[in-house]
Design a protein around this motif. Structure first.
Motif, PDB file in Angstrom:
ATOM      1  N   THR A  41       0.819  -1.219   0.000  1.00  0.00           N
ATOM      2  CA  THR A  41       0.000   0.000   0.000  1.00  0.00           C
ATOM      3  C   THR A  41       0.846   1.260   0.000  1.00  0.00           C
ATOM      4  N   ARG A  42       2.055   1.186  -0.515  1.00  0.00           N
ATOM      5  CA  ARG A  42       2.876   2.384  -0.629  1.00  0.00           C
ATOM      6  C   ARG A  42       2.231   3.381  -1.560  1.00  0.00           C
ATOM      7  N   LYS A  43       2.630   4.624  -1.446  1.00  0.00           N
ATOM      8  CA  LYS A  43       2.105   5.659  -2.336  1.00  0.00           C
ATOM      9  C   LYS A  43       2.613   5.437  -3.745  1.00  0.00           C
ATOM     10  N   ARG A  44       1.841   5.891  -4.692  1.00  0.00           N
ATOM     11  CA  ARG A  44       2.174   5.700  -6.093  1.00  0.00           C
ATOM     12  C   ARG A  44       3.440   6.439  -6.468  1.00  0.00           C
ATOM     13  N   SER A  45       4.094   5.939  -7.532  1.00  0.00           N
ATOM     14  CA  SER A  45       5.316   6.561  -8.002  1.00  0.00           C
ATOM     15  C   SER A  45       5.007   7.722  -8.915  1.00  0.00           C
ATOM     16  N   LYS A  46       5.984   8.608  -9.091  1.00  0.00           N
ATOM     17  CA  LYS A  46       5.861   9.712 -10.031  1.00  0.00           C
ATOM     18  C   LYS A  46       6.531   9.319 -11.331  1.00  0.00           C
ATOM     19  N   ASN A  61       8.574 -17.766  -5.763  1.00  0.00           N
ATOM     20  CA  ASN A  61       8.035 -17.018  -4.630  1.00  0.00           C
ATOM     21  C   ASN A  61       6.538 -16.782  -4.739  1.00  0.00           C
ATOM     22  N   LYS A  62       5.967 -17.123  -5.906  1.00  0.00           N
ATOM     23  CA  LYS A  62       4.535 -16.942  -6.164  1.00  0.00           C
ATOM     24  C   LYS A  62       4.097 -15.502  -5.884  1.00  0.00           C
ATOM     25  N   LEU A  63       4.865 -14.581  -6.442  1.00  0.00           N
ATOM     26  CA  LEU A  63       4.504 -13.168  -6.374  1.00  0.00           C
ATOM     27  C   LEU A  63       3.530 -12.871  -7.510  1.00  0.00           C
ATOM     28  N   TYR A  64       2.281 -12.643  -7.174  1.00  0.00           N
ATOM     29  CA  TYR A  64       1.230 -12.368  -8.150  1.00  0.00           C
ATOM     30  C   TYR A  64       0.482 -11.101  -7.750  1.00  0.00           C
ATOM     31  N   ASN A  65       0.039 -10.345  -8.725  1.00  0.00           N
ATOM     32  CA  ASN A  65      -0.993  -9.339  -8.519  1.00  0.00           C
ATOM     33  C   ASN A  65      -1.552  -8.952  -9.878  1.00  0.00           C
ATOM     34  N   SER A  66      -2.656  -8.237  -9.857  1.00  0.00           N
ATOM     35  CA  SER A  66      -3.286  -7.820 -11.111  1.00  0.00           C
ATOM     36  C   SER A  66      -3.061  -6.333 -11.374  1.00  0.00           C
ATOM     37  N   ASP A  67      -1.949  -5.798 -10.829  1.00  0.00           N
ATOM     38  CA  ASP A  67      -1.564  -4.409 -11.066  1.00  0.00           C
ATOM     39  C   ASP A  67      -0.742  -4.311 -12.344  1.00  0.00           C
ATOM     40  N   ASN A  68      -0.498  -3.079 -12.784  1.00  0.00           N
ATOM     41  CA  ASN A  68       0.476  -2.818 -13.840  1.00  0.00           C
ATOM     42  C   ASN A  68       1.087  -1.451 -13.598  1.00  0.00           C
ATOM     43  N   VAL A  69       2.270  -1.453 -12.977  1.00  0.00           N
ATOM     44  CA  VAL A  69       2.903  -0.202 -12.567  1.00  0.00           C
ATOM     45  C   VAL A  69       3.307   0.660 -13.752  1.00  0.00           C
ATOM     46  N   GLN A 109      11.240  -7.810  -6.361  1.00  0.00           N
ATOM     47  CA  GLN A 109      10.123  -8.295  -5.559  1.00  0.00           C
ATOM     48  C   GLN A 109       9.258  -7.172  -4.990  1.00  0.00           C
ATOM     49  N   ALA A 110       9.553  -5.917  -5.345  1.00  0.00           N
ATOM     50  CA  ALA A 110       8.789  -4.776  -4.833  1.00  0.00           C
ATOM     51  C   ALA A 110       7.710  -4.314  -5.792  1.00  0.00           C
ATOM     52  N   ASN A 111       7.525  -5.020  -6.898  1.00  0.00           N
ATOM     53  CA  ASN A 111       6.642  -4.519  -7.951  1.00  0.00           C
ATOM     54  C   ASN A 111       5.169  -4.705  -7.604  1.00  0.00           C
ATOM     55  N   ASP A 112       4.495  -3.585  -7.461  1.00  0.00           N
ATOM     56  CA  ASP A 112       3.043  -3.539  -7.478  1.00  0.00           C
ATOM     57  C   ASP A 112       2.654  -2.172  -8.022  1.00  0.00           C
ATOM     58  N   ALA A 113       1.378  -1.840  -7.987  1.00  0.00           N
ATOM     59  CA  ALA A 113       0.912  -0.599  -8.602  1.00  0.00           C
ATOM     60  C   ALA A 113       1.526   0.646  -7.979  1.00  0.00           C
ATOM     61  N   ALA A 154      -0.691   1.572 -15.402  1.00  0.00           N
ATOM     62  CA  ALA A 154      -1.652   2.127 -14.440  1.00  0.00           C
ATOM     63  C   ALA A 154      -1.001   2.285 -13.069  1.00  0.00           C
ATOM     64  N   PRO A 155       0.000   3.160 -12.953  1.00  0.00           N
ATOM     65  CA  PRO A 155       0.640   3.358 -11.648  1.00  0.00           C
ATOM     66  C   PRO A 155      -0.344   3.917 -10.635  1.00  0.00           C
ATOM     67  N   GLY A 156      -0.298   3.379  -9.420  1.00  0.00           N
ATOM     68  CA  GLY A 156      -1.162   3.866  -8.365  1.00  0.00           C
ATOM     69  C   GLY A 156      -2.578   3.353  -8.405  1.00  0.00           C
ATOM     70  N   VAL A 157      -2.876   2.385  -9.284  1.00  0.00           N
ATOM     71  CA  VAL A 157      -4.245   1.886  -9.448  1.00  0.00           C
ATOM     72  C   VAL A 157      -4.277   0.390  -9.153  1.00  0.00           C
ATOM     73  N   ASP A 158      -5.033  -0.007  -8.133  1.00  0.00           N
ATOM     74  CA  ASP A 158      -5.224  -1.428  -7.871  1.00  0.00           C
ATOM     75  C   ASP A 158      -5.931  -2.088  -9.051  1.00  0.00           C
ATOM     76  N   ASN A 159      -5.507  -3.307  -9.398  1.00  0.00           N
ATOM     77  CA  ASN A 159      -6.135  -4.088 -10.471  1.00  0.00           C
ATOM     78  C   ASN A 159      -6.118  -3.337 -11.795  1.00  0.00           C
ATOM     79  N   GLY A 160      -5.044  -2.614 -12.067  1.00  0.00           N
ATOM     80  CA  GLY A 160      -4.954  -1.867 -13.311  1.00  0.00           C
ATOM     81  C   GLY A 160      -4.820  -2.740 -14.535  1.00  0.00           C
TER      82      GLY A 160
END
Length: 494
Positions: free
Chosen positions: A5-10, A231-239, A259-263, A242-248
C-alpha cells in the motif's frame, strides 16, 4: 501475494496528442466487426456488416446482439503521445477507469443472454449507451487535466463510442446456452478460448528467419537467471500502464526479478527492492500474464477482480523454465539502457485494437522455427509449450517512458538492425517461458481435455494474440556496462 500500500510513483511525460479514429454507433444500425481472421491482418482490413434489425436510433437488434459478443472501444491511451508532467497522475487514473468501465460493461453483456434475446434494444440501451456516457465524462476529465497544464487536446471525445463485435467464439460443448453465455463463448470462464484458437504445431510450416549480420554487428549475449516465480509473487496491477491503481491490468501477472513490484512501486522502491536474480546487480522487474489450465481449479484469486471475477479462471501454471537473454544488434554496436527504462512488448488488447503492436510468439520445444501469433499450439507428446517475447531494441536516447508507453522505444529493422532516426540500439531482451502442460486433444467436436489460456482483459476473450510482456530496467550501472561490453565484443556472458 500480499498487496503493498505504498504511495504511487511519479512518472514523467510531455505534451502532444496524436489523432485516432473511432468506431461509432451509426444511425442505420450497429456496426459489428467480423470475426478476427489472422494475426497478420490489419484492423482496418476487417470486413464490417450492419444488423438488419437495428433500430433507427442505432439500437443493436437481436441478430447483432447475439452474434457480437465482445466490446470494442478505441484505445485512448494509444492516442496519447505526450502528457504534461503535472497531468500524468490524473491521466493515468482516468485511463485505468476506462478499462474498468469496459470490463464492467463486458461482464454485463455476458450475463444478459436472456435479456438480449427478448429485447433487441437491450444492448444499446442498457450496456452500450451507458458505457459511452461514462467514457464521455472520463475522456473529458483527461482533456481537462491536460488543459490545466498546457493546451487542451482536441478530438478526444470522438473516442468515446464503442461497438459490439463478433468474438469468433462458438459453442464447443454442444449444450444449451446459459444466462451467462458460457456455452456460446466457450472456455471455462465463458469468455474463451475455443477450439478454433488452437492448432497442431506439426502442421505449421517453418516461418522463422535469422537476420543477416553485418561486419559491425554486436554478436554477444548476456543471460541473467531470475527463477520462475517460485516465490509466487502475483498481482493484477500494472505499474507501467496504471501506476497507483489497484487491479490496473484486470488480469494476474507472474513477477520475477524485483520483488517490490506492485501498482504503487516508485523508482526508489525498485532500487531498494530485493531481487530473485542470482546476480544481485540485476534488480530489474520482469512480468507477464499468467498462463492457466482451465480445469476447474479455484485459485487464490478465484473470487477476486483480475482473477475469476473477470473471467480469468483455472489453475495458474508456473513455467518450468524461464530464460532471460540480452542480445545485440545485427547492424552495429549497442549502448547502455537508462536505469528505470520501461518497455512493454505486445498488446494486451490486440484482439480489439488490431495487430499494429501485437508481438505474441507461441511454439513448442523442438519446433521453435515455427512461431504462432494468433493461435495456441498443440504440442506433440514429449514437447513443451513455449512463449517467447522479444522486446524493443531501439531507444530515443532521452525518455525512460512515454505517455502511451511505446513512443520512447521501437523495434529495429528486422533485416538490417537499423533503428529509426534519432534512436539508439540497446541490448534486446529475449524472454522465453517453457511450460510442461498437456495441450487439449482437439477433434471435430471441440476438445477432450481442458484448454490452457493466457490471462487477459475480459473482453479480449483470452485470445493468444493478446500475449505480452513488461520490463523495468533496474540493473546497476556497472553490470549494465558489463553487459554492453560483453555484447559488443561478441562474448557469451552471465
Amino acid at each position: 501475494m500480499g498487496r503493498n500500500t505504498r504511495k504511487r510513483s511519479k512518472t514523467t511525460g510531455g505534451k502532444v496528442m496524436a489523432a485516432a479514429a473511432a468506431l461509432t454507433l451509426g444511425a442505420g444500425g450497429l456496426v459489428v466487426v467480423n470475426v478476427y481472421a489472422s494475426a497478420h491482418e490489419s484492423s482496418g482490413g476487417n470486413a464490417v456488416k450492419r444488423s438488419s434489425q437495428g433500430s433507427s436510433q442505432g439500437g443493436t437488434g437481436q441478430a447483432a446482439a447475439s452474434e457480437a459478443s465482445t466490446i470494442d472501444c478505441p484505445d485512448v491511451g494509444n492516442g496519447l503521445r505526450q502528457v504534461p508532467d503535472q497531468a500524468r497522475a490524473e491521466v493515468d487514473k482516468q485511463l485505468a477507469l476506462l478499462d474498468t468501465q469496459i470490463s464492467e460493461a463486458y461482464q454485463r453483456l455476458r450475463s444478459s443472454t436472456r435479456a438480449l434475446q427478448q429485447d433487441g434494444n437491450f444492448a444499446n440501451n442498457a450496456i452500450m449507451g451507458p458505457l459511452k456516457d461514462k467514457r464521455v465524462a472520463t475522456i473529458d476529465r483527461i482533456a481537462t487535466a491536460m488543459g490545466r497544464a498546457g493546451d487542451r487536446p482536441q478530438g478526444l471525445e470522438s473516442l468515446a463510442a464503442c461497438t459490439l463485435r463478433a468474438s469468433g467464439n462458438q459453442s464447443d460443448t454442444g449444450g444449451n446456452q446459459s444466462d451467462t453465455g458460457d456455452d456460446q463463448n466457450g472456455g471455462q470462464a465463458g469468455n474463451g478460448p475455443v477450439a478454433a484458437d488452437f492448432v497442431d504445431i506439426t502442421t505449421v510450416q517453418p516461418n522463422v528467419t535469422a537476420p543477416r549480420m553485418s561486419q559491425e554487428a554486436s554478436r554477444g549475449t548476456f543471460a541473467t537467471q531470475c527463477g520462475v516465480n517460485e516465490n509466487k509473487l502475483y498481482n493484477s496491477d500494472n505499474v507501467i500502464v496504471a501506476p497507483g491503481v489497484d487491479n490496473g491490468a484486470h488480469h494476474t501477472h507472474d513477477y520475477i526479478g524485483n520483488q517490490a513490484n506492485d501498482a504503487f512501486a516508485s523508482n526508489d522502491d525498485f532500487a531498494a527492492g530485493e531481487t530473485s536474480c542470482q546476480n544481485q546487480g540485476d534488480k530489474s522487474s520482469y512480468y507477464w500474464p499468467v498462463l492457466r489450465l482451465q480445469d476447474g481449479t479455484e485459485e487464490f484469486d478465484a473470487q477476486q477482480q483480475g482473477g475469476g471475477a473477470e473471467g480469468n479462471t483455472g489453475r495458474i501454471l508456473t513455467a518450468s523454465e524461464v530464460t532471460l537473454e540480452y542480445v545485440g544488434n545485427p547492424g552495429g554496436k549497442v549502448v547502455a539502457m537508462p536505469k528505470f527504462l520501461r518497455i512493454i512488448t505486445g498488446d494486451a488488447k490486440a484482439f480489439t485494437n488490431g495487430t499494429a503492436n501485437a508481438n505474441a510468439a507461441w511454439s513448442c520445444t523442438g519446433f521453435e522455427d515455427r512461431q504462432l501469433t494468433d493461435k495456441y499450439p498443440v504440442c506433440p507428446e514429449g514437447s513443451s509449450l513455449v512463449r517467447t517475447s522479444k522486446f524493443q531494441s531501439c531507444w530515443d536516447g532521452q525518455n525512460i517512458d512515454s505517455a502511451n508507453h511505446r513512443s520512447h522505444v521501437a523495434f529495429a529493422d528486422p533485416a538490417t538492425g537499423a533503428c529509426p532516426g534519432g534512436f539508439k540500439a540497446i541490448p534486446q531482451l529475449v524472454q522465453r517461458l517453457v511450460y510442461d502442460v498437456d495441450a487439449p486433444s482437439l477433434n471435430d467436436n471441440g476438445r477432450s481435455s481442458p484448454f490452457y489460456a493466457v490471462d487477459g482483459f475480459p473482453e479480449q476473450m483470452h485470445k493468444p494474440i493478446t500475449d505480452h510482456g513488461d520490463f523495468v530496467n533496474v540493473f546497476d550501472e556497472q553490470l549494465m556496462n558489463e553487459m554492453v561490453q560483453c555484447i559488443n565484443t561478441g562474448r557469451q556472458c552471465q
